[in-house]
Design a protein around this motif. Structure first.
Motif, PDB file in Angstrom:
ATOM      1  N   ARG A  36      17.675 -83.010 -73.421  1.00  0.00           N
ATOM      2  CA  ARG A  36      16.703 -82.623 -72.387  1.00  0.00           C
ATOM      3  C   ARG A  36      17.044 -83.306 -71.059  1.00  0.00           C
ATOM      4  NH1 ARG A  36      11.065 -82.904 -74.547  1.00  0.00           N
ATOM      5  NH2 ARG A  36      11.124 -80.658 -74.670  1.00  0.00           N
ATOM      6  N   TRP A 131       0.287 -82.150 -67.105  1.00  0.00           N
ATOM      7  CA  TRP A 131       1.429 -82.920 -66.622  1.00  0.00           C
ATOM      8  C   TRP A 131       2.083 -82.233 -65.437  1.00  0.00           C
ATOM      9  CZ3 TRP A 131       5.729 -79.996 -66.532  1.00  0.00           C
ATOM     10  CH2 TRP A 131       5.871 -79.002 -67.495  1.00  0.00           C
TER      11      TRP A 131
ATOM     12  N   MET B  16      13.649 -70.555 -63.234  1.00  0.00           N
ATOM     13  CA  MET B  16      13.425 -71.401 -62.045  1.00  0.00           C
ATOM     14  C   MET B  16      12.255 -70.857 -61.220  1.00  0.00           C
ATOM     15  SD  MET B  16      15.357 -73.984 -61.949  1.00  0.00           S
ATOM     16  CE  MET B  16      15.324 -74.115 -63.700  1.00  0.00           C
ATOM     17  N   VAL B  19       9.067 -71.663 -63.070  1.00  0.00           N
ATOM     18  CA  VAL B  19       8.716 -73.082 -63.201  1.00  0.00           C
ATOM     19  C   VAL B  19       8.493 -73.764 -61.854  1.00  0.00           C
ATOM     20  CG1 VAL B  19       9.611 -75.311 -63.998  1.00  0.00           C
ATOM     21  CG2 VAL B  19       9.854 -73.308 -65.427  1.00  0.00           C
ATOM     22  N   SER B  20       9.329 -73.466 -60.867  1.00  0.00           N
ATOM     23  CA  SER B  20       9.261 -74.249 -59.627  1.00  0.00           C
ATOM     24  C   SER B  20       8.884 -73.457 -58.380  1.00  0.00           C
ATOM     25  CB  SER B  20      10.602 -74.943 -59.379  1.00  0.00           C
ATOM     26  OG  SER B  20      10.776 -75.944 -60.331  1.00  0.00           O
ATOM     27  N   MET B  61      15.526 -73.167 -72.995  1.00  0.00           N
ATOM     28  CA  MET B  61      15.484 -73.717 -71.625  1.00  0.00           C
ATOM     29  C   MET B  61      14.038 -74.023 -71.228  1.00  0.00           C
ATOM     30  SD  MET B  61      18.414 -72.030 -69.257  1.00  0.00           S
ATOM     31  CE  MET B  61      18.324 -70.301 -69.550  1.00  0.00           C
ATOM     32  N   ASP B  63      11.535 -74.681 -73.270  1.00  0.00           N
ATOM     33  CA  ASP B  63      11.066 -75.844 -74.044  1.00  0.00           C
ATOM     34  C   ASP B  63      11.533 -77.147 -73.409  1.00  0.00           C
ATOM     35  OD1 ASP B  63       9.634 -74.508 -75.967  1.00  0.00           O
ATOM     36  OD2 ASP B  63      11.332 -74.273 -77.324  1.00  0.00           O
ATOM     37  N   PHE B  64      12.774 -77.158 -72.939  1.00  0.00           N
ATOM     38  CA  PHE B  64      13.308 -78.368 -72.303  1.00  0.00           C
ATOM     39  C   PHE B  64      12.552 -78.668 -71.014  1.00  0.00           C
ATOM     40  CE2 PHE B  64      17.591 -77.823 -74.532  1.00  0.00           C
ATOM     41  CZ  PHE B  64      17.373 -78.900 -75.360  1.00  0.00           C
ATOM     42  N   ILE B  65      12.374 -77.655 -70.203  1.00  0.00           N
ATOM     43  CA  ILE B  65      11.822 -77.847 -68.867  1.00  0.00           C
ATOM     44  C   ILE B  65      10.305 -78.081 -68.904  1.00  0.00           C
ATOM     45  CG2 ILE B  65      11.170 -75.595 -67.884  1.00  0.00           C
ATOM     46  CD1 ILE B  65      13.447 -76.147 -65.829  1.00  0.00           C
ATOM     47  N   TYR B  66       9.626 -77.543 -69.922  1.00  0.00           N
ATOM     48  CA  TYR B  66       8.172 -77.720 -70.048  1.00  0.00           C
ATOM     49  C   TYR B  66       7.815 -78.964 -70.871  1.00  0.00           C
ATOM     50  CZ  TYR B  66       6.817 -73.143 -68.153  1.00  0.00           C
ATOM     51  OH  TYR B  66       6.576 -72.068 -67.346  1.00  0.00           O
ATOM     52  N   PHE B  67       8.808 -79.671 -71.364  1.00  0.00           N
ATOM     53  CA  PHE B  67       8.587 -80.863 -72.209  1.00  0.00           C
ATOM     54  C   PHE B  67       7.798 -80.515 -73.476  1.00  0.00           C
ATOM     55  CE2 PHE B  67       8.923 -82.279 -67.811  1.00  0.00           C
ATOM     56  CZ  PHE B  67       9.906 -83.235 -67.891  1.00  0.00           C
ATOM     57  N   TRP B  68       7.937 -79.291 -73.949  1.00  0.00           N
ATOM     58  CA  TRP B  68       7.239 -78.870 -75.164  1.00  0.00           C
ATOM     59  C   TRP B  68       8.109 -79.195 -76.365  1.00  0.00           C
ATOM     60  CZ3 TRP B  68       4.891 -73.328 -74.019  1.00  0.00           C
ATOM     61  CH2 TRP B  68       3.857 -73.478 -73.084  1.00  0.00           C
ATOM     62  N   PRO B  69       7.506 -79.249 -77.569  1.00  0.00           N
ATOM     63  CA  PRO B  69       8.344 -79.457 -78.758  1.00  0.00           C
ATOM     64  C   PRO B  69       9.412 -78.353 -78.845  1.00  0.00           C
ATOM     65  CG  PRO B  69       6.020 -79.595 -79.319  1.00  0.00           C
ATOM     66  CD  PRO B  69       6.087 -79.127 -77.897  1.00  0.00           C
ATOM     67  N   ILE B  70      10.647 -78.783 -79.093  1.00  0.00           N
ATOM     68  CA  ILE B  70      11.743 -77.795 -79.133  1.00  0.00           C
ATOM     69  C   ILE B  70      11.469 -76.776 -80.237  1.00  0.00           C
ATOM     70  CG2 ILE B  70      14.259 -77.486 -79.423  1.00  0.00           C
ATOM     71  CD1 ILE B  70      13.448 -79.115 -76.904  1.00  0.00           C
ATOM     72  N   THR B  72       9.166 -74.199 -79.740  1.00  0.00           N
ATOM     73  CA  THR B  72       7.899 -73.503 -79.458  1.00  0.00           C
ATOM     74  C   THR B  72       8.140 -72.157 -78.763  1.00  0.00           C
ATOM     75  OG1 THR B  72       6.984 -75.699 -79.094  1.00  0.00           O
ATOM     76  CG2 THR B  72       5.586 -73.850 -78.509  1.00  0.00           C
TER      77      THR B  72
END
Lengths: 268, 177
Positions: A36, A131, B16, B19-20, B61, B63-70, B72
């Motif tokens: 990550r 968050w 992107m 998310v941003s 991608m 899951d990584f960027i949302y800090f969710w459990p990989i 999901t």
């Protein structure tokens, strides 16, 4: 029949879903953090570019929307400017008084904080918004556990995970957030907990303590992980816990978390 | 290879954007699922086999960027791709208008399914209770469906053009061989 039931496509589909379930429920904590971290390092410039683009679009839209009001606003600003000039003199007195009061209340003067300014470049996609992602990380000296504030010393959360150029900040509304707090008016102590993204709750306040609606809640500094005197919010409603052992209060935050663009991480 | 790179760039840019970019533009706190819409579009047009690797990549991608459990978003995307390709095979018709409306129905059901699956998985993984009443009956879900439909309508034609571009690219590569 069995051939149709066990077609390669279906087996593949079930295998992927099963693998996902295993990953979601049995993934050792932090196992994927290095991957990550690497991924966030790669996407960081893109995230920042898209964030800056969104700011430009937002500002342009705001500007276009306000053109008709500009003349009126200009007149108001001139009037306001005159009034503010006279107010500056009285604020100088208030500043000295404020410093004395902070000293008496044992609060850390703001200038003592080593602040790292940062932009918000990502948010929790769920409405609860528990968050945010910021554009500074380990390379700027940011570490997990550091408190995060907005301009006027208002605490909004703590750094949960720090990567190279980015960090995840858990807001006070996050269900994992627990902070020692104090009622500035009555000195009642308790803990402020996140309510699954729905709000914050002052909990574990002794029945003998007094909580009033409208009281200001700030960090107490107990436990040593956060400085004292960082504002959290105001009490909106008080109630007793179900077992009647403690009191609780719903806290109204001082800022709307969905509107935060710039934050400060307290590094010392 | 260039086809794969093109699809990767499109999915990456969609993520992107999701998310941003859009969270700063939309003040409501509800954001559209751009990546999901693209995945549904491709699943309905190109089928499961061509889409599932991209669904896994897109989900991973996110899951990584949302800090969710990989897993999901991967779970949700793969399930939706399977459903969309299955339904598309049975209901997609020749004329463009009907095809568009079936796609709209797929986007609506995909949004509801994605919201439910990710919420249930996230809450279960964190040991929180899932309240099905608030999961399905809330204004946020309605707003999300509206946003997703607006985004879908905005990108439908560009996606069709991209599809044609990729097909032309493939043809050119075949001819060059």
């Amino acid at each position: 029949m069995s051939q149709k039931l066990f077609s390669q496509k279906r087996i593949k589909f079930v295998a992927i879903l099963a693998a996902c379930i295993l990953l979601v429920f049995f993934n050792p904590k932090g196992f994927f953090n290095p991957i990550r971290g690497g991924f966030l390092r790669v996407v960081y410039p893109f995230q920042k570019t898209f964030y800056l683009l969104s700011q430009t679009v937002k500002n342009t839209a705001d500007f276009l929307g306000s053109i008709s009001d500009l003349k009126k606003e200009n007149e108001n600003l001139i009037r306001e400017n005159n009034a503010l000039s006279s107010e500056i003199a009285s604020f100088k007195d208030a500043k000295n008084e404020n410093e004395n009061l902070r000293e008496q209340l044992n609060l850390i003067p703001r200038k003592k904080f080593n602040l790292e300014a940062s932009f918000v470049i990502g948010r929790d996609p769920q409405r609860s918004g528990s968050w945010i992602t910021i554009d500074k990380g380990k390379s700027a000296g940011i570490e997990a556990g550091m408190p995060v504030i907005v301009s006027e010393g208002i605490l909004i959360g703590k750094v949960a995970e720090a990567y190279g150029n980015t960090a995840k900040v858990n807001l006070l509304t996050n269900s994992s957030s627990v902070i020692n707090a104090v009622d500035l008016e009555t000195k009642a102590k308790g803990v402020v907990r996140g309510e699954y993204g729905l709000g914050t709750l002052l909990d574990m306040v002794a029945q003998t303590d007094i909580l009033n609606t409208g009281d200001t809640i700030a960090t107490s500094g107990l436990g040593g992980d956060l400085p004292s005197g960082l504002l959290i919010g105001k009490i909106q409603e008080t109630r007793a816990t179900q077992d009647k052992l403690f009191q609780q209060a719903i806290i109204m935050p001082r800022v709307k978390y969905s509107n935060i663009d710039v934050i400060f991480v307290i590094k010392n | 290879m260039s086809k794969k790179i093109t699809i990767f760039i499109v999915i990456f840019m969609a993520i992107m954007l999701q998310v941003s970019f859009l969270p700063n533009i939309l003040p409501s706190g509800v954001f559209p699922d751009v990546a999901l819409i693209i995945v549904i579009f491709w699943a309905a047009r190109s089928g499961l086999n061509a889409t599932w690797p991209w669904a896994i990549l897109g989900g991973l991608m996110l899951d990584f960027i949302y800090f969710w459990p990989i897993g999901t978003n991967v779970f949700s995307f793969v399930a939706i791709v399977f459903g969309a390709s299955y339904l598309a095979k049975r209901f997609l018709v020749a004329d463009n208008l009907s095809r568009f409306f079936i796609m709209v129905a797929l986007v609506i059901s995909g949004t509801v399914l994605n919201e439910s699956l990710t919420s249930i998985l996230m809450k279960s993984a964190l040991g929180e209770t899932v309240n099905f009443q608030t999961l399905f009956f809330n204004t946020d879900l309605l707003l999300k469906i509206i946003y997703n439909l607006l985004i879908f309508m905005a990108i439908y034609v560009p996606l069709l053009k991209l599809e044609k571009f990729i097909a032309a690219l493939n043809l050119r590569l075949k001819m060059a061989r």
